[in-house]
Design a protein around this motif. Structure first.
Motif, PDB file in Angstrom:
ATOM      1  N   GLN A  46      -2.062  -7.342  -8.403  1.00  0.00           N
ATOM      2  CA  GLN A  46      -2.975  -6.225  -8.552  1.00  0.00           C
ATOM      3  C   GLN A  46      -2.504  -5.085  -7.656  1.00  0.00           C
ATOM      4  O   GLN A  46      -1.830  -5.309  -6.652  1.00  0.00           O
ATOM      5  N   ILE A  47      -2.862  -3.871  -8.006  1.00  0.00           N
ATOM      6  CA  ILE A  47      -2.500  -2.703  -7.209  1.00  0.00           C
ATOM      7  C   ILE A  47      -3.774  -2.113  -6.605  1.00  0.00           C
ATOM      8  O   ILE A  47      -4.777  -1.920  -7.301  1.00  0.00           O
ATOM      9  N   ALA A  48      -3.742  -1.856  -5.314  1.00  0.00           N
ATOM     10  CA  ALA A  48      -4.880  -1.223  -4.641  1.00  0.00           C
ATOM     11  C   ALA A  48      -4.359  -0.043  -3.829  1.00  0.00           C
ATOM     12  O   ALA A  48      -3.438  -0.195  -3.025  1.00  0.00           O
ATOM     13  N   MET A  49      -4.932   1.122  -4.034  1.00  0.00           N
ATOM     14  CA  MET A  49      -4.501   2.312  -3.299  1.00  0.00           C
ATOM     15  C   MET A  49      -5.274   2.421  -1.989  1.00  0.00           C
ATOM     16  O   MET A  49      -6.497   2.230  -1.960  1.00  0.00           O
ATOM     17  N   ILE A  50      -4.561   2.694  -0.923  1.00  0.00           N
ATOM     18  CA  ILE A  50      -5.186   2.949   0.379  1.00  0.00           C
ATOM     19  C   ILE A  50      -4.727   4.313   0.863  1.00  0.00           C
ATOM     20  O   ILE A  50      -3.639   4.779   0.517  1.00  0.00           O
ATOM     21  N   GLU A  51      -5.537   4.956   1.662  1.00  0.00           N
ATOM     22  CA  GLU A  51      -5.193   6.282   2.181  1.00  0.00           C
ATOM     23  C   GLU A  51      -4.343   6.203   3.437  1.00  0.00           C
ATOM     24  O   GLU A  51      -3.739   7.182   3.848  1.00  0.00           O
ATOM     25  N   GLY A  52      -4.296   5.033   4.047  1.00  0.00           N
ATOM     26  CA  GLY A  52      -3.542   4.863   5.283  1.00  0.00           C
ATOM     27  C   GLY A  52      -4.249   3.860   6.167  1.00  0.00           C
ATOM     28  O   GLY A  52      -5.403   3.490   5.929  1.00  0.00           O
ATOM     29  N   TYR A  53      -3.536   3.417   7.198  1.00  0.00           N
ATOM     30  CA  TYR A  53      -4.110   2.426   8.095  1.00  0.00           C
ATOM     31  C   TYR A  53      -5.299   2.969   8.882  1.00  0.00           C
ATOM     32  O   TYR A  53      -6.134   2.204   9.372  1.00  0.00           O
ATOM     33  N   ASP A  54      -5.353   4.281   9.037  1.00  0.00           N
ATOM     34  CA  ASP A  54      -6.451   4.857   9.802  1.00  0.00           C
ATOM     35  C   ASP A  54      -7.634   5.235   8.915  1.00  0.00           C
ATOM     36  O   ASP A  54      -8.457   6.078   9.293  1.00  0.00           O
ATOM     37  N   HIS A  55      -7.740   4.607   7.749  1.00  0.00           N
ATOM     38  CA  HIS A  55      -8.896   4.786   6.861  1.00  0.00           C
ATOM     39  C   HIS A  55      -9.473   3.398   6.572  1.00  0.00           C
ATOM     40  O   HIS A  55      -9.263   2.830   5.489  1.00  0.00           O
ATOM     41  N   PRO A  56     -10.195   2.818   7.523  1.00  0.00           N
ATOM     42  CA  PRO A  56     -10.639   1.426   7.378  1.00  0.00           C
ATOM     43  C   PRO A  56     -11.560   1.187   6.189  1.00  0.00           C
ATOM     44  O   PRO A  56     -11.593   0.080   5.655  1.00  0.00           O
ATOM     45  N   ALA A  57     -12.288   2.211   5.754  1.00  0.00           N
ATOM     46  CA  ALA A  57     -13.187   2.009   4.614  1.00  0.00           C
ATOM     47  C   ALA A  57     -12.398   1.668   3.360  1.00  0.00           C
ATOM     48  O   ALA A  57     -12.755   0.745   2.606  1.00  0.00           O
ATOM     49  N   THR A  58     -11.306   2.395   3.095  1.00  0.00           N
ATOM     50  CA  THR A  58     -10.501   2.099   1.906  1.00  0.00           C
ATOM     51  C   THR A  58      -9.781   0.769   2.071  1.00  0.00           C
ATOM     52  O   THR A  58      -9.568   0.045   1.091  1.00  0.00           O
ATOM     53  N   LEU A  59      -9.417   0.427   3.296  1.00  0.00           N
ATOM     54  CA  LEU A  59      -8.779  -0.864   3.535  1.00  0.00           C
ATOM     55  C   LEU A  59      -9.745  -2.007   3.270  1.00  0.00           C
ATOM     56  O   LEU A  59      -9.373  -3.011   2.650  1.00  0.00           O
ATOM     57  N   ARG A  60     -10.978  -1.872   3.727  1.00  0.00           N
ATOM     58  CA  ARG A  60     -11.962  -2.927   3.486  1.00  0.00           C
ATOM     59  C   ARG A  60     -12.133  -3.170   1.992  1.00  0.00           C
ATOM     60  O   ARG A  60     -12.177  -4.310   1.532  1.00  0.00           O
ATOM     61  N   ALA A  61     -12.199  -2.088   1.230  1.00  0.00           N
ATOM     62  CA  ALA A  61     -12.359  -2.234  -0.218  1.00  0.00           C
ATOM     63  C   ALA A  61     -11.128  -2.877  -0.836  1.00  0.00           C
ATOM     64  O   ALA A  61     -11.231  -3.763  -1.697  1.00  0.00           O
ATOM     65  N   ALA A  62      -9.956  -2.447  -0.399  1.00  0.00           N
ATOM     66  CA  ALA A  62      -8.719  -2.977  -0.966  1.00  0.00           C
ATOM     67  C   ALA A  62      -8.505  -4.443  -0.623  1.00  0.00           C
ATOM     68  O   ALA A  62      -7.869  -5.186  -1.381  1.00  0.00           O
ATOM     69  N   LEU A  63      -9.042  -4.870   0.524  1.00  0.00           N
ATOM     70  CA  LEU A  63      -8.825  -6.233   0.998  1.00  0.00           C
ATOM     71  C   LEU A  63      -9.959  -7.185   0.638  1.00  0.00           C
ATOM     72  O   LEU A  63      -9.919  -8.360   1.014  1.00  0.00           O
ATOM     73  N   SER A  64     -10.940  -6.706  -0.057  1.00  0.00           N
ATOM     74  CA  SER A  64     -12.043  -7.579  -0.448  1.00  0.00           C
ATOM     75  C   SER A  64     -11.523  -8.737  -1.287  1.00  0.00           C
ATOM     76  O   SER A  64     -10.852  -8.532  -2.299  1.00  0.00           O
ATOM     77  N   GLY A  65     -11.788  -9.966  -0.847  1.00  0.00           N
ATOM     78  CA  GLY A  65     -11.312 -11.139  -1.556  1.00  0.00           C
ATOM     79  C   GLY A  65      -9.938 -11.602  -1.150  1.00  0.00           C
ATOM     80  O   GLY A  65      -9.452 -12.635  -1.654  1.00  0.00           O
ATOM     81  N   VAL A  66      -9.271 -10.884  -0.249  1.00  0.00           N
ATOM     82  CA  VAL A  66      -7.944 -11.272   0.239  1.00  0.00           C
ATOM     83  C   VAL A  66      -8.087 -12.281   1.372  1.00  0.00           C
ATOM     84  O   VAL A  66      -8.908 -12.103   2.270  1.00  0.00           O
ATOM     85  N   ASP A  67      -7.297 -13.335   1.316  1.00  0.00           N
ATOM     86  CA  ASP A  67      -7.333 -14.362   2.359  1.00  0.00           C
ATOM     87  C   ASP A  67      -6.326 -14.088   3.478  1.00  0.00           C
ATOM     88  O   ASP A  67      -6.646 -14.205   4.654  1.00  0.00           O
ATOM     89  N   THR A  68      -5.096 -13.729   3.089  1.00  0.00           N
ATOM     90  CA  THR A  68      -4.012 -13.532   4.051  1.00  0.00           C
ATOM     91  C   THR A  68      -3.434 -12.136   3.897  1.00  0.00           C
ATOM     92  O   THR A  68      -3.085 -11.726   2.786  1.00  0.00           O
ATOM     93  N   LEU A  69      -3.321 -11.427   5.011  1.00  0.00           N
ATOM     94  CA  LEU A  69      -2.763 -10.073   5.008  1.00  0.00           C
ATOM     95  C   LEU A  69      -1.369 -10.084   5.601  1.00  0.00           C
ATOM     96  O   LEU A  69      -1.156 -10.563   6.720  1.00  0.00           O
ATOM     97  N   PHE A  70      -0.412  -9.562   4.833  1.00  0.00           N
ATOM     98  CA  PHE A  70       0.934  -9.321   5.355  1.00  0.00           C
ATOM     99  C   PHE A  70       0.967  -7.877   5.813  1.00  0.00           C
ATOM    100  O   PHE A  70       0.937  -6.949   4.998  1.00  0.00           O
ATOM    101  N   LEU A  71       1.005  -7.678   7.120  1.00  0.00           N
ATOM    102  CA  LEU A  71       0.870  -6.349   7.700  1.00  0.00           C
ATOM    103  C   LEU A  71       2.216  -5.839   8.189  1.00  0.00           C
ATOM    104  O   LEU A  71       2.745  -6.283   9.211  1.00  0.00           O
ATOM    105  N   VAL A  72       2.769  -4.897   7.439  1.00  0.00           N
ATOM    106  CA  VAL A  72       4.006  -4.227   7.844  1.00  0.00           C
ATOM    107  C   VAL A  72       3.625  -3.088   8.779  1.00  0.00           C
ATOM    108  O   VAL A  72       2.707  -2.318   8.485  1.00  0.00           O
ATOM    109  N   SER A  73       4.306  -2.980   9.894  1.00  0.00           N
ATOM    110  CA  SER A  73       3.973  -1.937  10.862  1.00  0.00           C
ATOM    111  C   SER A  73       4.122  -0.555  10.240  1.00  0.00           C
ATOM    112  O   SER A  73       4.996  -0.319   9.409  1.00  0.00           O
ATOM    113  N   GLY A  74       3.249   0.350  10.651  1.00  0.00           N
ATOM    114  CA  GLY A  74       3.278   1.710  10.132  1.00  0.00           C
ATOM    115  C   GLY A  74       4.413   2.519  10.724  1.00  0.00           C
ATOM    116  O   GLY A  74       5.117   2.088  11.652  1.00  0.00           O
TER     117      GLY A  74
END
Length: 293
Positions: A46-74
């Protein structure tokens, strides 16, 4: 229920490779990108658009239902640690249970390489969440070394005779996929792993290997620290960025990147590539950087 993976940086050199490996394994994943048009087209993703790491609201929506996050440094920025913290907090709020973070070898509060200090601070923030976590501390990427070569064929910097255990993006992606998928049940993946090549080479040796591979004369020209700052002054970059450039060399001189680990082999079952092998296998990744047609 199947684990759902959230992959940041999915349009980049590392995140994209990891997403490809998860897709090949049949994993369910959500690719977090700024521009959906640049996201790889992969089965089961699936594709989820985020505005950036400093926009936690869009991240919360994009990560809803995600178990494991692979976090590449910004990208390097004066507030990069704050951006990472925002992303981590967004993941916690979304109910993520595990974070696999792409860090840097030698991450520490007093690391010579200034950006490695950012990685250490990010690791600490993840630890404070209490989530399961894995830190993949990559050494310099093989692809970075050709990028250091100037138009005159010289690598200039205050690295002295230090050595670096440079590593290929593909080897890091293989290791990351193995960690995410828990592909090696005999290995506890909730650890810190230094991901490196199989040998540490000097910049003079790297230059010689690039010369042999390309047919172009390439050499390493040591600078003093003062010379390094002076030679980069014309770029007009902010001070934090210039500090990062210069200390990437001084960290080599200090021996902090002379790290060689067997983690790639332990996690993947195959040997990590040498820099010479990477050059031979990936000409498209370095020919343009070296000014070749």
């Amino acid at each position: 229920m199947a684990t759902v993976f959230g992959i940041t940086g999915a349009s980049g050199l590392l995140g994209g490779r990891v997403a490809e490996r998860l897709a090949a394994a049949g994993a369910e994943q959500r690719l977090l990108v700024r521009s959906p048009a640049h996201a790889p087209d992969l089965p089961g993703a699936q594709i989820a658009m985020i505005e950036g790491y400093d926009h936690p609201a869009t991240l919360r929506a994009a990560l809803s239902g995600v178990d494991t996050l692979f976090l590449v440094s910004g990208r390097e920025a004066p507030n990069r640690v704050a951006q990472h913290a925002s992303a981590i907090d967004g993941a916690v709020a979304a109910g993520v249970s595990r974070i696999v973070y792409v860090s840097f070898v030698g991450a520490a509060p007093d690391a010579t390489f200034t950006f490695a200090r950012d990685h250490w601070a990010t690791e600490q923030h993840i630890l404070e969440t209490g989530l399961r976590s894995t830190f993949l501390r990559d050494n310099l990427y093989d692809a970075m070394l050709p990028a250091l070569v100037g138009d005159d064929g010289l690598i200039r910097g205050p690295a002295g005779d230090g050595r670096v255990g440079c590593v290929a993006h593909d080897d890091v992606a293989d290791a990351a996929a193995a960690v995410l998928l828990d592909a090696r049940p005999d290995i506890d993946t909730d650890q810190v792993y230094d991901l490196t090549g199989p040998e540490a080479i000097s910049l003079a040796e790297a230059a010689a290997q690039m010369s042999r591979a390309s047919g172009r004369s390439i050499a390493y020209a040591p600078e003093t620290i003062d010379e390094a700052y002076a030679s980069r002054a014309s770029f007009g970059a902010p001070q934090f960025e210039v500090d990062g450039w210069v200390t990437s060399y001084t960290s080599i001189a200090a021996g902090e990147l002379e790290v060689v680990s067997s983690a790639v082999q332990r996690l993947t079952g195959h040997h990590a590539q040498t820099f010479a092998a990477w050059l031979a296998a990936n000409p498209a990744s370095w020919e343009r950087l070296l000014g070749l047609p």
